[in-house]
Scaffold this motif. Structure first.
Motif, PDB file in Angstrom:
ATOM      1  N   VAL B 167      41.563  31.768  38.128  1.00 20.14           N
ATOM      2  CA  VAL B 167      42.241  32.856  38.820  1.00 20.14           C
ATOM      3  C   VAL B 167      41.215  33.872  39.301  1.00 20.14           C
ATOM      4  CG1 VAL B 167      44.395  32.628  37.556  1.00 20.14           C
ATOM      5  CG2 VAL B 167      42.648  34.171  36.691  1.00 20.14           C
ATOM      6  N   ASN B 168      41.636  34.675  40.239  1.00 26.64           N
ATOM      7  CA  ASN B 168      40.788  35.721  40.783  1.00 26.64           C
ATOM      8  C   ASN B 168      40.790  36.885  39.801  1.00 26.64           C
ATOM      9  OD1 ASN B 168      39.738  37.850  42.214  1.00 26.64           O
ATOM     10  ND2 ASN B 168      41.458  37.983  43.629  1.00 26.64           N
ATOM     11  N   SER B 169      39.911  36.793  38.766  1.00 20.65           N
ATOM     12  CA  SER B 169      40.057  37.765  37.680  1.00 20.65           C
ATOM     13  C   SER B 169      39.030  38.885  37.761  1.00 20.65           C
ATOM     14  CB  SER B 169      39.967  37.050  36.348  1.00 20.65           C
ATOM     15  OG  SER B 169      38.732  36.378  36.242  1.00 20.65           O
ATOM     16  N   ASP B 170      38.865  39.466  38.930  1.00 20.76           N
ATOM     17  CA  ASP B 170      38.002  40.630  39.001  1.00 20.76           C
ATOM     18  C   ASP B 170      38.828  41.863  38.619  1.00 20.76           C
ATOM     19  OD1 ASP B 170      39.553  41.216  41.171  1.00 20.76           O
ATOM     20  OD2 ASP B 170      38.041  40.683  42.650  1.00 20.76           O
ATOM     21  N   TYR B 171      38.281  43.047  38.833  1.00 19.56           N
ATOM     22  CA  TYR B 171      38.977  44.235  38.352  1.00 19.56           C
ATOM     23  C   TYR B 171      40.111  44.678  39.264  1.00 19.56           C
ATOM     24  CZ  TYR B 171      35.520  44.441  34.749  1.00 19.56           C
ATOM     25  OH  TYR B 171      34.741  44.121  33.669  1.00 19.56           O
ATOM     26  N   ASN B 172      40.223  44.044  40.425  1.00 26.01           N
ATOM     27  CA  ASN B 172      41.307  44.448  41.316  1.00 26.01           C
ATOM     28  C   ASN B 172      41.985  43.203  41.893  1.00 26.01           C
ATOM     29  OD1 ASN B 172      42.999  46.067  42.773  1.00 26.01           O
ATOM     30  ND2 ASN B 172      41.553  46.359  44.463  1.00 26.01           N
ATOM     31  N   PRO B 173      42.625  42.408  41.024  1.00 28.64           N
ATOM     32  CA  PRO B 173      43.228  41.164  41.503  1.00 28.64           C
ATOM     33  C   PRO B 173      44.400  41.455  42.435  1.00 28.64           C
ATOM     34  CG  PRO B 173      43.920  41.614  39.252  1.00 28.64           C
ATOM     35  CD  PRO B 173      42.914  42.658  39.611  1.00 28.64           C
ATOM     36  N   VAL B 174      44.654  40.549  43.363  1.00 35.12           N
ATOM     37  CA  VAL B 174      45.745  40.771  44.326  1.00 35.12           C
ATOM     38  C   VAL B 174      46.741  39.611  44.393  1.00 35.12           C
ATOM     39  CG1 VAL B 174      44.457  42.355  45.812  1.00 35.12           C
ATOM     40  CG2 VAL B 174      44.324  39.912  46.241  1.00 35.12           C
ATOM     41  N   PHE B 175      46.436  38.479  43.722  1.00 42.09           N
ATOM     42  CA  PHE B 175      47.275  37.289  43.956  1.00 42.09           C
ATOM     43  C   PHE B 175      48.727  37.493  43.547  1.00 42.09           C
ATOM     44  CE2 PHE B 175      47.510  35.575  39.643  1.00 42.09           C
ATOM     45  CZ  PHE B 175      46.376  36.093  39.032  1.00 42.09           C
ATOM     46  N   LEU B 176      48.958  38.236  42.465  1.00 38.50           N
ATOM     47  CA  LEU B 176      50.345  38.439  42.039  1.00 38.50           C
ATOM     48  C   LEU B 176      51.076  39.399  42.989  1.00 38.50           C
ATOM     49  CD1 LEU B 176      52.528  37.751  40.012  1.00 38.50           C
ATOM     50  CD2 LEU B 176      51.568  39.443  38.445  1.00 38.50           C
ATOM     51  N   ASP B 177      50.346  40.397  43.489  1.00 36.85           N
ATOM     52  CA  ASP B 177      50.943  41.303  44.488  1.00 36.85           C
ATOM     53  C   ASP B 177      51.320  40.516  45.741  1.00 36.85           C
ATOM     54  OD1 ASP B 177      50.109  44.259  43.372  1.00 36.85           O
ATOM     55  OD2 ASP B 177      48.596  42.753  42.934  1.00 36.85           O
ATOM     56  N   GLU B 178      50.442  39.560  46.117  1.00 35.40           N
ATOM     57  CA  GLU B 178      50.748  38.740  47.306  1.00 35.40           C
ATOM     58  C   GLU B 178      51.963  37.853  47.060  1.00 35.40           C
ATOM     59  OE1 GLU B 178      47.409  36.617  48.950  1.00 35.40           O
ATOM     60  OE2 GLU B 178      46.131  38.382  48.843  1.00 35.40           O
ATOM     61  N   LEU B 179      52.047  37.286  45.857  1.00 35.74           N
ATOM     62  CA  LEU B 179      53.225  36.471  45.522  1.00 35.74           C
ATOM     63  C   LEU B 179      54.491  37.320  45.572  1.00 35.74           C
ATOM     64  CD1 LEU B 179      52.162  34.214  42.487  1.00 35.74           C
ATOM     65  CD2 LEU B 179      52.697  33.463  44.809  1.00 35.74           C
ATOM     66  N   LEU B 180      54.372  38.562  45.114  1.00 38.89           N
ATOM     67  CA  LEU B 180      55.528  39.457  45.128  1.00 38.89           C
ATOM     68  C   LEU B 180      55.972  39.747  46.557  1.00 38.89           C
ATOM     69  CD1 LEU B 180      57.322  41.495  43.387  1.00 38.89           C
ATOM     70  CD2 LEU B 180      55.809  43.203  44.385  1.00 38.89           C
ATOM     71  N   THR B 181      54.999  40.004  47.415  1.00 37.14           N
ATOM     72  CA  THR B 181      55.303  40.349  48.806  1.00 37.14           C
ATOM     73  C   THR B 181      56.079  39.232  49.509  1.00 37.14           C
ATOM     74  OG1 THR B 181      53.250  41.581  48.770  1.00 37.14           O
ATOM     75  CG2 THR B 181      54.240  41.249  50.919  1.00 37.14           C
ATOM     76  N   LEU B 182      55.844  37.974  49.086  1.00 33.41           N
ATOM     77  CA  LEU B 182      56.572  36.846  49.675  1.00 33.41           C
ATOM     78  C   LEU B 182      58.081  36.987  49.519  1.00 33.41           C
ATOM     79  CD1 LEU B 182      54.467  33.804  48.390  1.00 33.41           C
ATOM     80  CD2 LEU B 182      54.496  34.748  50.703  1.00 33.41           C
ATOM     81  N   THR B 183      58.523  37.677  48.452  1.00 33.54           N
ATOM     82  CA  THR B 183      59.961  37.822  48.199  1.00 33.54           C
ATOM     83  C   THR B 183      60.581  38.903  49.086  1.00 33.54           C
ATOM     84  OG1 THR B 183      59.757  39.562  46.517  1.00 33.54           O
ATOM     85  CG2 THR B 183      59.588  37.259  45.752  1.00 33.54           C
TER      86      THR B 183
END
Lengths: 164, 278
Positions: B167-183
Motif C-alpha cells: 500500500v501507499n503507506s507514506d505520511y499522507n496516503p490518498v488511496f482510501l480517500d480516492e475509493l471514497l470519492t468513487l461513491t
C-alpha cells in the motif's frame, strides 16, 4: 532477566543504537495523555535491569508505529515493546486483561463472544447464525489445544495464571 | 485482478457488526469476485496480545488460519486492520524464514496441516484499489451518495511502512480517500487525520480509560469538520469511535460506518440490508 538488550538483538531489535533523542516520545499519541514514555522504556531495556519488565506502562502502547516510523536510528521500537511484554510474561507479569483475551481465544476460538442477539441479527440479514465452526467446533478447539502444547505456551500460561 | 478470494472474517465484524460482513460480501460479488469461506478459522490472533505473550504461539495460530485459506487456492482477504497486520506479517515471516517455517510446520503437522506459502494476504481496500481498481468500480455505482465524510485509515493498514510495501503507506496516503470519492461522497480533511484511534495493541483491553483520551480529542476534531459520518476500515477502530462516544459522553453524535457499507450503498444495496445507519 539477564541481557535484555542481547535478547532483543537476537530478534533484530538493536536498542543499543538508541541515543535517547526522544523523537519516539514526541511522536507517541498516548504520551500526551498517559505515563507511557517510549524513550524511557528503551533506556530501561538498555540498562538490562528487570525494572523495565515491571513497568506497567508497557501495556499502554497502542502499537500505532508512529515512534518506529520516525526513529532516526531505525530501531524497531514497537517490536521492542512487544518483546518486553513477552519477557514480562515469562516472569508472570502479564497484564491480567490480556490474559483474559488469551484464555477466551483458546477456550472459544475468538477474542469476543457471539451472543444470541447477534446470532438473531445475523439470521435476519441472511447470514448463517454462526460465522465459523458450525459443525466442527470440538475439532477446531482441539487443534488449538494441540498448538498450545506443541509450542509449550501451555506451561507459560500456567505460570502466568499462578501469579494471580 | 483476483477472480476469487478466501474471505477471512476475524472476530469483531461477524460478532458485532454483521451488516458489514454482508456489505463486504455484496461488494465483492457485485465486482464479480468469487468468495470462498474459511469455515474453521479462529481469531487471527492479535500481535499486541499474543505475539506479546509468546511469539511461537502467535505465529503458529496465524499459520493455521493461513494453511486453511491455502486449501481454497485463493488470496486471503481481511476486513480488519488488526487481522491484516497479524496474517500478512505471519505470512511474510514464514515465507522468508526457513527455520521459522520448519518449526511452525512441525506444530501444524500434529493437526494435519502445513503452511506452504502459495497465497498472499490482502486488506479488502487494498484489493479494491490496487487489484480491482477504480476503473472497474466506477461503472458499478448506481446510487451516488451526497455525504461529507471523515476518513480514518487506521495504523496497521499503513505501518510499519517497511513491511506494508503493497500500500501507499507514506505520511499522507490518498488511496482510501480516492475509493471514497468513487461513491460520490466527499472526503473532508480534519485535524490529526492520521492519528491512531487509541485502541490498538491491546491498550483498549488493558487501559480503556486512558485510550479514550486519545479518542476524545480525535472525535472533537471530526466533529469540528462537520461531517455526516466517519468511515473506517477496521472494526477495532470502529468499536473505539462508536462505543467510545457513549463511554465518553453517554451520547452518540457521529455515525461510524465501514467503507464497504458505503460502497455497497452506492452500488444500490438498501441501507436496511447492510445495517447502514447514518
Amino acid at each position: 532477566m539477564e541481557n535484555i538488550s542481547k535478547i532483543l538483538k537476537e530478534s533484530g531489535i538493536n536498542i543499543l543504537d538508541c541515543y535517547q533523542c526522544g523523537t519516539c516520545t514526541g511522536a507517541c499519541p498516548p504520551a500526551d495523555y498517559t505515563r507511557l514514555n517510549v524513550r524511557r522504556i528503551i533506556y530501561g531495556a538498555q540498562m538490562d535491569g528487570d525494572e523495565v519488565l515491571d513497568d506497567d506502562t508497557l501495556w499502554l502502547c497502542t502499537t500505532c508505529f508512529m515512534c518506529q516510523e520516525r526513529c532516526p536510528r531505525d530501531i524497531r521500537t514497537v517490536d521492542a515493546i512487544l518483546k518486553l511484554r513477552s519477557l514480562a510474561s515469562q516472569k508472570g507479569l502479564m497484564n491480567r486483561k490480556h490474559l483474559e483475551v488469551i484464555k477466551s481465544v483458546l477456550e472459544t476460538g475468538y477474542s469476543i463472544p457471539l451472543d444470541e442477539k447477534v446470532q438473531d441479527r445475523r439470521e435476519q440479514l441472511g447470514l448463517s447464525r454462526k460465522p465459523h465452526m458450525e459443525d466442527d467446533r470440538d475439532k477446531t478447539l482441539g487443534e488449538l489445544k494441540t498448538i498450545l502444547q506443541s509450542t509449550s505456551a501451555d506451561e507459560l500460561l500456567e505460570k502466568t495464571g499462578e501469579e494471580e | 485482478m483476483k477472480e476469487s478470494v478466501s474471505l477471512y472474517l476475524g472476530c469483531i465484524i461477524p460478532h458485532r457488526y454483521p451488516g458489514t460482513e454482508v456489505s463486504a460480501r455484496k461488494v465483492l460479488e457485485t465486482l464479480g469476485t468469487k468468495i470462498y469461506d474459511i469455515p474453521s478459522a479462529t481469531c487471527c490472533p492479535p500481535d499486541g496480545i499474543f505475539k506479546a505473550f509468546q511469539e511461537e504461539l502467535w505465529l503458529t495460530m496465524a499459520a493455521r488460519n493461513l494453511a486453511m485459506a491455502e486449501k481454497n487456492d485463493a488470496d486471503m482477504i481481511t476486513i480488519c486492520n488488526g487481522c491484516y497486520a497479524t496474517l500478512s506479517d505471519a505470512s511474510r515471516i514464514l515465507k522468508n524464514n526457513a527455520d521459522a517455517k520448519k518449526r511452525v510446520n512441525e506444530h501444524l503437522g500434529k493437526i494435519g496441516l502445513a503452511f506452504n506459502g502459495n497465497i498472499n494476504v490482502r486488506h479488502i481496500v487494498e484489493l479494491l484499489y490496487y487489484d480491482i481498481g477504480p476503473d472497474r468500480i466506477k461503472p458499478t455505482i448506481s446510487n451516488p451518495l451526497d455525504f461529507r465524510v471523515a476518513v480514518h485509515y487506521g495504523c496497521h493498514l499503513l505501518y510499519p511502512s517497511t513491511e506494508r510495501r503493497n500500500v501507499n503507506s507514506d505520511y499522507n496516503p490518498v488511496f482510501l480517500d480516492e475509493l471514497l470519492t468513487l461513491t460520490g461522497a466527499e472526503s473532508v480533511d480534519y485535524r490529526d487525520k492520521g492519528t491512531c484511534c487509541g485502541a490498538g495493541g491491546g491498550a483498549r483491553k488493558a487501559a480503556k480509560e486512558s485510550t479514550l483520551e486519545v479518542t476524545a480529542d480525535k472525535l472533537s476534531y471530526i466533529r469540528d469538520a462537520d461531517v455526516d459520518c466517519l468511515v473506517v476500515v477496521c472494526p477495532l477502530c470502529r468499536v473505539q469511535f462508536d462505543r467510545g462516544q457513549r463511554e465518553l459522553a453517554k451520547k452518540h453524535t457521529i455515525p461510524v460506518v465501514d467503507y464497504t457499507q458505503l460502497l455497497a450503498l452506492a452500488q444500490g444495496e438498501s441501507a436496511k440490508d447492510i445495517d447502514f445507519r447514518c
